[in-house]
Motif scaffolding. Structure first.
Motif, PDB file in Angstrom:
ATOM      1  N   GLU A   1       0.895  -1.224  -0.065  1.00  0.00           N
ATOM      2  CA  GLU A   1      -0.036  -0.033  -0.090  1.00  0.00           C
ATOM      3  C   GLU A   1       0.804   1.359  -0.033  1.00  0.00           C
ATOM      4  N   LEU A   2       1.990   1.305   0.768  1.00  0.00           N
ATOM      5  CA  LEU A   2       2.593   2.530   0.921  1.00  0.00           C
ATOM      6  C   LEU A   2       3.391   2.586  -0.602  1.00  0.00           C
ATOM      7  N   SER A   3       3.733   1.591  -1.189  1.00  0.00           N
ATOM      8  CA  SER A   3       4.494   1.804  -2.616  1.00  0.00           C
ATOM      9  C   SER A   3       3.806   2.908  -3.385  1.00  0.00           C
ATOM     10  N   ALA A   4       2.607   3.182  -3.228  1.00  0.00           N
ATOM     11  CA  ALA A   4       1.790   3.946  -4.048  1.00  0.00           C
ATOM     12  C   ALA A   4       1.946   5.516  -3.623  1.00  0.00           C
ATOM     13  N   ASP A   5       2.713   5.618  -2.532  1.00  0.00           N
ATOM     14  CA  ASP A   5       3.263   6.991  -1.940  1.00  0.00           C
ATOM     15  C   ASP A   5       4.831   7.387  -2.192  1.00  0.00           C
ATOM     16  N   SER A  47       6.754   9.453  -1.352  1.00  0.00           N
ATOM     17  CA  SER A  47       7.473   9.898  -0.212  1.00  0.00           C
ATOM     18  C   SER A  47       7.951   8.759   0.839  1.00  0.00           C
ATOM     19  N   SER A  48       7.009   7.440   0.898  1.00  0.00           N
ATOM     20  CA  SER A  48       7.602   6.839   1.880  1.00  0.00           C
ATOM     21  C   SER A  48       8.884   6.082   1.528  1.00  0.00           C
ATOM     22  N   TYR A  73      12.560   6.276   4.009  1.00  0.00           N
ATOM     23  CA  TYR A  73      11.343   5.593   4.938  1.00  0.00           C
ATOM     24  C   TYR A  73      11.425   6.064   6.434  1.00  0.00           C
ATOM     25  N   TRP A  97      10.259   9.282   6.832  1.00  0.00           N
ATOM     26  CA  TRP A  97       8.639   9.345   6.823  1.00  0.00           C
ATOM     27  C   TRP A  97       7.961   8.623   7.938  1.00  0.00           C
TER      28      TRP A  97
END
Length: 323
Positions: A82-86, A88-89, A144, A147
């Motif tokens: 899910e975080l891979s869509a952001d 900035s993560s 990360y 973040w």
């Protein structure tokens, strides 16, 4: 989501988390999201923790027990996906190859990995007899960890610099010990031992795929590209506690990696580092009482701290919230 404004939720506790690496911060974030008032005490700035050295390819390396590791890993895989869509993560889904050097490799880690398949001959590195292809999260720790720190701050977590030597001195209704190797000392556990890992960071010559060769006869080898750089490793020396890179070890690591990925041969060295993984026969994740106060332990993740972080943090939050 972070707790709603307007004060702590009913039944919330004041929780002190010892440890400011990936596990400590992830536990703190999950606890804050569950409505607890959370303070993190970290002996080192986040960029100086063992977590910052990690190549951080999702893979349950040197962690047990299997059933719990698979459960924690699956939960973390879902979050990282899910975080891979952001952007900035710092989390990116990358394809790669796990090299096999035995006729019947044990793919115990592969349950629930989407798109898993045997590698074709042209996908294997030179000299590798077989392999498994899959797409996994690569977590660029330089992005990360900041973040994660920012997410903790946004959720109301207070992060302070402090070297904890006695749990009895800490504030809070509940203490969470997630301080890597230091956890064993704080809890009187002599089964936690350092597993020294040395890596070198190279300029990325344009690699797309990661590579993991645990059974390389010359030693553990991994190549994890991250867009602008490549983390190359590695070692896993149990009981070694030196923190300075060894030039001879680095030369051997690079020779193994370049034999598998020839494109690395002329890549400039950007930096080098040593990290001490918190080794233990099994991950310790439990709730006990110390000096009359609940203490939740979360340590001993070996080379899989990032890989198991979100699943373990969910269990920690459940233990803190339990009656």
């Amino acid at each position: 989501m972070p707790p709603a404004e307007g004060g702590p939720l009913r039944g919330s506790s004041a929780v002190t988390v010892v440890g400011g690496g990936v596990l400590g911060l992830t536990c703190a974030l999950e606890l804050a999201r569950a409505g607890h008032r959370v303070q993190v005490l970290s002996a080192d700035p986040v960029q100086d923790t063992t977590s910052a050295v990690a190549a951080a390819l999702w893979f349950p390396y040197r962690a047990a027990p299997v059933d719990a590791v698979l459960r924690w890993g699956a939960a973390s895989l879902a979050v990282f996906t899910e975080l891979s869509a952001d952007p900035s993560s710092g989390v990116v889904l990358r394809p790669g190859t796990v090299v096999h050097r035995t006729p019947e490799p044990d793919l115990w880690w592969a349950a629930g990995i989407p798109g898993l398949r045997p590698a074709t001959a042209d996908e294997l590195p030179p000299g590798a007899p077989a392999g498994t292809r899959c797409t996994l999260p690569v977590v660029e720790m330089g992005r990360y960890l900041p973040w994660l720190l920012a997410a903790c701050s946004a959720a109301g977590v207070d992060v302070a610099a402090a070297r904890v030597t006695r749990l009895v001195d800490l504030p809070g209704d509940v203490v969470v010990v997630a301080a890597g190797l230091a956890s064993g000392v704080l809890l009187g556990d002599d089964t936690c031992v350092p597993v020294q890992g040395q890596v070198v960071r190279l300029a990325d010559p344009g690699l797309e795929d990661w590579l993991l060769d645990e059974d390389n006869p010359a030693g553990l080898t991994y190549v994890v590209p991250r867009g602008t750089d490549v983390i190359v490793g590695g070692t896993a020396v149990e009981g070694a506690n030196g923190a300075e890179p060894d030039p001879r070890v680095e030369a051997a690591v690079l020779e193994r990696a370049c034999a598998l990925v020839p494109a690395l041969r002329d890549a400039p060295v950007l930096s080098r580092a040593v990290g001490l993984r918190p080794g233990r026969p099994t991950v310790r994740l439990d709730r006990t009482v110390v000096d009359g106060r609940p203490v939740v332990a979360c340590y001993g993740h070996g080379g899989a701290g990032v890989t198991l972080s979100w699943g373990c943090a969910a269990d920690v939050a459940a233990l803190v919230s339990s009656p």
